[in-house]
Scaffold this motif. Structure first.
Motif, PDB file in Angstrom:
ATOM      1  N   LEU A  71      95.217 103.452 -11.634  1.00  0.00           N
ATOM      2  CA  LEU A  71      94.020 102.651 -11.384  1.00  0.00           C
ATOM      3  C   LEU A  71      94.355 101.387 -10.609  1.00  0.00           C
ATOM      4  CD1 LEU A  71      92.063 103.003 -14.737  1.00  0.00           C
ATOM      5  CD2 LEU A  71      91.634 104.171 -12.565  1.00  0.00           C
ATOM      6  N   ALA A  72      95.501 100.776 -10.899  1.00  0.00           N
ATOM      7  CA  ALA A  72      95.893  99.540 -10.215  1.00  0.00           C
ATOM      8  C   ALA A  72      96.117  99.764  -8.727  1.00  0.00           C
ATOM      9  CB  ALA A  72      97.151  98.966 -10.856  1.00  0.00           C
ATOM     10  N   SER A  73      96.502 100.954  -8.336  1.00  0.00           N
ATOM     11  CA  SER A  73      96.751 101.228  -6.922  1.00  0.00           C
ATOM     12  C   SER A  73      95.544 101.836  -6.210  1.00  0.00           C
ATOM     13  CB  SER A  73      97.962 102.157  -6.773  1.00  0.00           C
ATOM     14  OG  SER A  73      97.679 103.416  -7.338  1.00  0.00           O
ATOM     15  N   ASP A  74      94.438 102.007  -6.917  1.00  0.00           N
ATOM     16  CA  ASP A  74      93.238 102.619  -6.350  1.00  0.00           C
ATOM     17  C   ASP A  74      92.358 101.554  -5.682  1.00  0.00           C
ATOM     18  OD1 ASP A  74      91.303 104.978  -6.213  1.00  0.00           O
ATOM     19  OD2 ASP A  74      90.111 103.455  -7.275  1.00  0.00           O
ATOM     20  N   VAL A  75      92.006 101.751  -4.434  1.00  0.00           N
ATOM     21  CA  VAL A  75      91.214 100.775  -3.677  1.00  0.00           C
ATOM     22  C   VAL A  75      89.856 100.530  -4.334  1.00  0.00           C
ATOM     23  CG1 VAL A  75      90.113 100.278  -1.459  1.00  0.00           C
ATOM     24  CG2 VAL A  75      92.368 101.321  -1.509  1.00  0.00           C
ATOM     25  N   GLU A  76      89.190 101.580  -4.786  1.00  0.00           N
ATOM     26  CA  GLU A  76      87.873 101.409  -5.411  1.00  0.00           C
ATOM     27  C   GLU A  76      87.969 100.605  -6.705  1.00  0.00           C
ATOM     28  OE1 GLU A  76      84.785 102.035  -4.219  1.00  0.00           O
ATOM     29  OE2 GLU A  76      85.921 102.448  -2.407  1.00  0.00           O
ATOM     30  N   THR A  77      89.023 100.838  -7.469  1.00  0.00           N
ATOM     31  CA  THR A  77      89.212 100.071  -8.696  1.00  0.00           C
ATOM     32  C   THR A  77      89.430  98.606  -8.364  1.00  0.00           C
ATOM     33  OG1 THR A  77      90.161 101.985  -9.819  1.00  0.00           O
ATOM     34  CG2 THR A  77      90.619  99.833 -10.777  1.00  0.00           C
TER      35      THR A  77
END
Length: 132
Positions: A71-77
């Motif tokens: 999640l930390a590396s997800d742009v949308e998150t």
């Protein structure tokens, strides 16, 4: 196990499954921690805990650490996270200029929490907030 049976029952109940199909997998990621945050590998009776799962967006995870890394590396998150900081810091929903500011702050998703917060509190949008 009562907890797993309760999850299965919620999944079959139309009144519950709408929300619980999204939140239960995230909760299972943290099942290796008890009510006070102590780590555990098994339920009482030495029943192993499976903290893997899939969240509705399709992200598969092995445990809470794996879920957090993904999640930390997800742009949308990161856009969502930046948007929430814009909302909390200004007392307004991040729409219009605030939404653009949150997207600018989130960038390409490679920002640290520190960088996001520093950008939020130094943005013109932050200083133009209305008083409560």
């Amino acid at each position: 196990l009562p907890k797993l049976r309760a999850m299965e029952a919620r999944a079959l109940n139309d009144g519950c499954s709408g929300c619980h199909s999204a939140i239960d997998p995230i909760g299972m990621a943290f099942e290796r921690f008890d009510a006070i945050g102590a780590h555990r590998d098994a339920y009482p009776g030495d029943i192993e805990i499976d903290s893997s799962g899939v969240i509705p967006s399709g992200v598969e995870f092995l445990d809470s650490g794996d879920l957090m890394r993904q999640l930390a590396s997800d742009v949308e998150t990161q856009r969502c996270y930046a948007s929430k900081w814009v909302e909390w810091s200004t007392g307004r929903f991040a729409s219009g200029d605030g939404r653009c500011e949150a997207e600018r702050i989130a960038g390409d998703g490679d920002r640290s929490i520190r960088e996001v917060i520093l950008d939020v509190v130094s943005a013109p949008y932050f200083f133009q907030r209305s008083e409560f």
